[in-house]
Scaffold this motif. Structure first.
Motif, PDB file in Angstrom:
ATOM      1  N   VAL A  69     -12.537  12.679 -17.398  1.00 17.72           N
ATOM      2  CA  VAL A  69     -11.636  12.012 -16.441  1.00 17.72           C
ATOM      3  C   VAL A  69     -12.070  10.556 -16.176  1.00 17.72           C
ATOM      4  O   VAL A  69     -11.228   9.687 -15.951  1.00 17.72           O
ATOM      5  CB  VAL A  69     -11.507  12.786 -15.098  1.00 17.72           C
ATOM      6  N   GLU A  81      -0.758  -2.315  -9.249  1.00 17.98           N
ATOM      7  CA  GLU A  81      -1.000  -1.271  -8.248  1.00 17.98           C
ATOM      8  C   GLU A  81      -1.604  -0.026  -8.904  1.00 17.98           C
ATOM      9  O   GLU A  81      -2.592   0.538  -8.405  1.00 17.98           O
ATOM     10  CB  GLU A  81       0.313  -0.933  -7.538  1.00 17.98           C
ATOM     11  N   ALA A 106      -5.565   1.478  -8.422  1.00 17.10           N
ATOM     12  CA  ALA A 106      -5.840   2.881  -8.051  1.00 17.10           C
ATOM     13  C   ALA A 106      -6.761   3.528  -9.084  1.00 17.10           C
ATOM     14  O   ALA A 106      -7.722   4.228  -8.732  1.00 17.10           O
ATOM     15  CB  ALA A 106      -4.529   3.654  -7.939  1.00 17.10           C
ATOM     16  N   LEU A 107      -6.492   3.271 -10.374  1.00 20.08           N
ATOM     17  CA  LEU A 107      -7.291   3.904 -11.429  1.00 20.08           C
ATOM     18  C   LEU A 107      -8.694   3.298 -11.534  1.00 20.08           C
ATOM     19  O   LEU A 107      -9.642   3.999 -11.878  1.00 20.08           O
ATOM     20  CB  LEU A 107      -6.548   3.812 -12.766  1.00 20.08           C
ATOM     21  N   LEU A 157     -10.623   4.927  -8.852  1.00 19.48           N
ATOM     22  CA  LEU A 157     -10.971   6.297  -9.283  1.00 19.48           C
ATOM     23  C   LEU A 157     -12.142   6.270 -10.272  1.00 19.48           C
ATOM     24  O   LEU A 157     -13.062   7.078 -10.175  1.00 19.48           O
ATOM     25  CB  LEU A 157      -9.749   6.971  -9.924  1.00 19.48           C
ATOM     26  N   PHE A 192      -3.842  10.668 -18.908  1.00 17.50           N
ATOM     27  CA  PHE A 192      -3.895   9.484 -18.025  1.00 17.50           C
ATOM     28  C   PHE A 192      -2.920   8.402 -18.476  1.00 17.50           C
ATOM     29  O   PHE A 192      -2.328   7.714 -17.650  1.00 17.50           O
ATOM     30  CB  PHE A 192      -5.325   8.932 -17.953  1.00 17.50           C
ATOM     31  N   GLY A 247       0.533   9.730 -17.598  1.00 19.27           N
ATOM     32  CA  GLY A 247       0.635   9.738 -16.127  1.00 19.27           C
ATOM     33  C   GLY A 247       0.824   8.331 -15.572  1.00 19.27           C
ATOM     34  O   GLY A 247       1.654   8.104 -14.682  1.00 19.27           O
ATOM     35  N   ALA A 248       0.075   7.381 -16.124  1.00 15.92           N
ATOM     36  CA  ALA A 248       0.199   5.989 -15.662  1.00 15.92           C
ATOM     37  C   ALA A 248       1.591   5.456 -15.978  1.00 15.92           C
ATOM     38  O   ALA A 248       2.209   4.773 -15.153  1.00 15.92           O
ATOM     39  CB  ALA A 248      -0.876   5.127 -16.318  1.00 15.92           C
ATOM     40  N   TRP A 255       4.304   7.225 -16.242  1.00 12.44           N
ATOM     41  CA  TRP A 255       5.250   7.915 -15.340  1.00 12.44           C
ATOM     42  C   TRP A 255       5.264   7.267 -13.954  1.00 12.44           C
ATOM     43  O   TRP A 255       6.327   6.941 -13.418  1.00 12.44           O
ATOM     44  CB  TRP A 255       4.845   9.388 -15.254  1.00 12.44           C
ATOM     45  N   VAL A 256       4.073   7.039 -13.401  1.00 12.62           N
ATOM     46  CA  VAL A 256       3.992   6.418 -12.065  1.00 12.62           C
ATOM     47  C   VAL A 256       4.568   4.998 -12.115  1.00 12.62           C
ATOM     48  O   VAL A 256       5.297   4.578 -11.214  1.00 12.62           O
ATOM     49  CB  VAL A 256       2.530   6.405 -11.551  1.00 12.62           C
ATOM     50  N   ARG A 298       8.363   5.174 -12.132  1.00 10.52           N
ATOM     51  CA  ARG A 298       8.882   5.536 -10.800  1.00 10.52           C
ATOM     52  C   ARG A 298       8.782   4.362  -9.830  1.00 10.52           C
ATOM     53  O   ARG A 298       9.708   4.053  -9.091  1.00 10.52           O
ATOM     54  CB  ARG A 298       8.063   6.706 -10.234  1.00 10.52           C
ATOM     55  N   ARG A 299       7.635   3.711  -9.844  1.00 11.01           N
ATOM     56  CA  ARG A 299       7.402   2.599  -8.922  1.00 11.01           C
ATOM     57  C   ARG A 299       8.357   1.437  -9.237  1.00 11.01           C
ATOM     58  O   ARG A 299       8.867   0.768  -8.349  1.00 11.01           O
ATOM     59  CB  ARG A 299       5.937   2.157  -9.040  1.00 11.01           C
ATOM     60  N   GLN A 306      11.695   2.133  -7.921  1.00  6.53           N
ATOM     61  CA  GLN A 306      11.657   1.939  -6.468  1.00  6.53           C
ATOM     62  C   GLN A 306      11.742   0.444  -6.118  1.00  6.53           C
ATOM     63  O   GLN A 306      12.519   0.047  -5.255  1.00  6.53           O
ATOM     64  CB  GLN A 306      10.315   2.502  -5.997  1.00  6.53           C
ATOM     65  N   ALA A 329      14.802  -1.645  -4.251  1.00  6.46           N
ATOM     66  CA  ALA A 329      14.568  -2.437  -3.038  1.00  6.46           C
ATOM     67  C   ALA A 329      15.059  -3.871  -3.223  1.00  6.46           C
ATOM     68  O   ALA A 329      15.433  -4.539  -2.255  1.00  6.46           O
ATOM     69  CB  ALA A 329      13.081  -2.420  -2.694  1.00  6.46           C
TER      70      ALA A 329
END
Lengths: 246, 31
Positions: free
Chosen positions: A49, A88, A92-93, A96, A204, A207-208, A210-211, A214-215, A218, A222
């Motif tokens: 990980v 962003e 975060a990663l 982590l 990962f 996943g990155a 995908w996020v 989505r972001r 968003q 906006a």
């Protein structure tokens, strides 16, 4: 009240499911199938990980770099939103990566923190991109903010190769590369360990992505002006621009 | 700290971070 349902794009949905499947594979391979390391014991399982988190963070910062250059060339705010979303996710990663490294370090080095070249340069990376996100908030004008942050997004990237090569450039505690750039003659990675690491990198990366998708959806939503309900029914309302009334 | 404790904590933190990112990227804009 008319509710408009906006579907989730197919690519985003696919990325989500694929990332989930890869994460299950990572857990099975990393925690069960891969053998216990002869020297480090079970703590080495954090590699599956820790390394993918660092890899995905690098990748996110590459997206920041490319998007920042693209913004400066095209002056299109879509590139700015891509840079923001990627930064962003990268921050975060990176956080982590540092937390996982501290846990691994505590188990095998006996310390949570040490002034090791890799640990310090990675912490600098976290500070640089946190600063990048802070710079974004300094101006209310979208293009001023985008221009300034694009410059920071390009300059901050200089630290990425420094982090990567830090374990080779300096005599330091952190272990050298296991896969990319491993020294000739160093023992090869066990096949099952390699598979677990590959599953981690896949999980990962997906996943990155995908996020990020989505972001981005968003942020784009906006940025769009809200559609008034009147626009969906009845005759269109034509608004004359200011100054055009006689 | 034992190796397994570090592994369990590390994987738990990883799951928590991804759950947080999934929630955060799926929030409805409040304004």
């Amino acid at each position: 009240v008319q509710v408009v349902r906006v579907g989730v794009p197919a690519l985003e949905r696919w990325l989500g499911w694929a990332a989930g499947a890869a994460a299950v594979l990572l857990a099975v391979l990393g925690l069960v199938v891969a053998p216990t390391d002869a020297v480090q014991g079970p703590a080495q399982r954090l590699m599956y990980v820790h390394v993918p988190a660092a890899w995905a963070a690098y990748l996110a910062f590459v997206v920041v770099l490319v998007s920042s250059v693209a913004y400066l060339v095209r002056r299109d705010l879509r590139w700015d939103r891509r840079a923001q979303a990627a930064a962003e996710v990268g921050v975060a990663l990176t956080a982590l990566t540092l937390v996982l490294g501290a846990l691994w370090g505590r188990a095998v080095w006996g310390t949570w923190w040490t002034w090791d070249a890799r640990v310090v340069t990675t912490s600098v990376l976290l500070l640089l991109y946190t600063g990048y996100l802070a710079v974004r908030g300094l101006s209310d004008d979208d293009h001023t903010s985008a221009r300034r942050s694009a410059v920071v997004g390009i300059v901050a990237f200089v630290d990425v190769p420094v982090v990567h090569f830090s374990v080779l450039w300096w005599r330091t505690l952190h272990q050298p590369p296991t896969v990319l750039g491993a020294e000739a003659g160093s023992p090869p990675l066990d096949a099952q360990m390699g598979l677990a690491l590959a599953a981690g990198v896949l999980a990962f990366t997906l996943g990155a992505g995908w996020v990020l998708a989505r972001r981005l959806r968003q942020l784009s939503a906006a940025a769009q002006p809200a559609v008034p309900p009147a626009a969906t029914s009845g005759p269109p309302i034509v608004v004359a621009p200011r100054g055009s009334a006689r | 700290m034992s190796g397994w404790t570090a592994v369990v904590l590390g994987y738990a933190v990883t799951v928590a971070l991804w759950a947080g990112l999934a929630w955060w990227s799926g929030r409805r804009s409040s304004g």
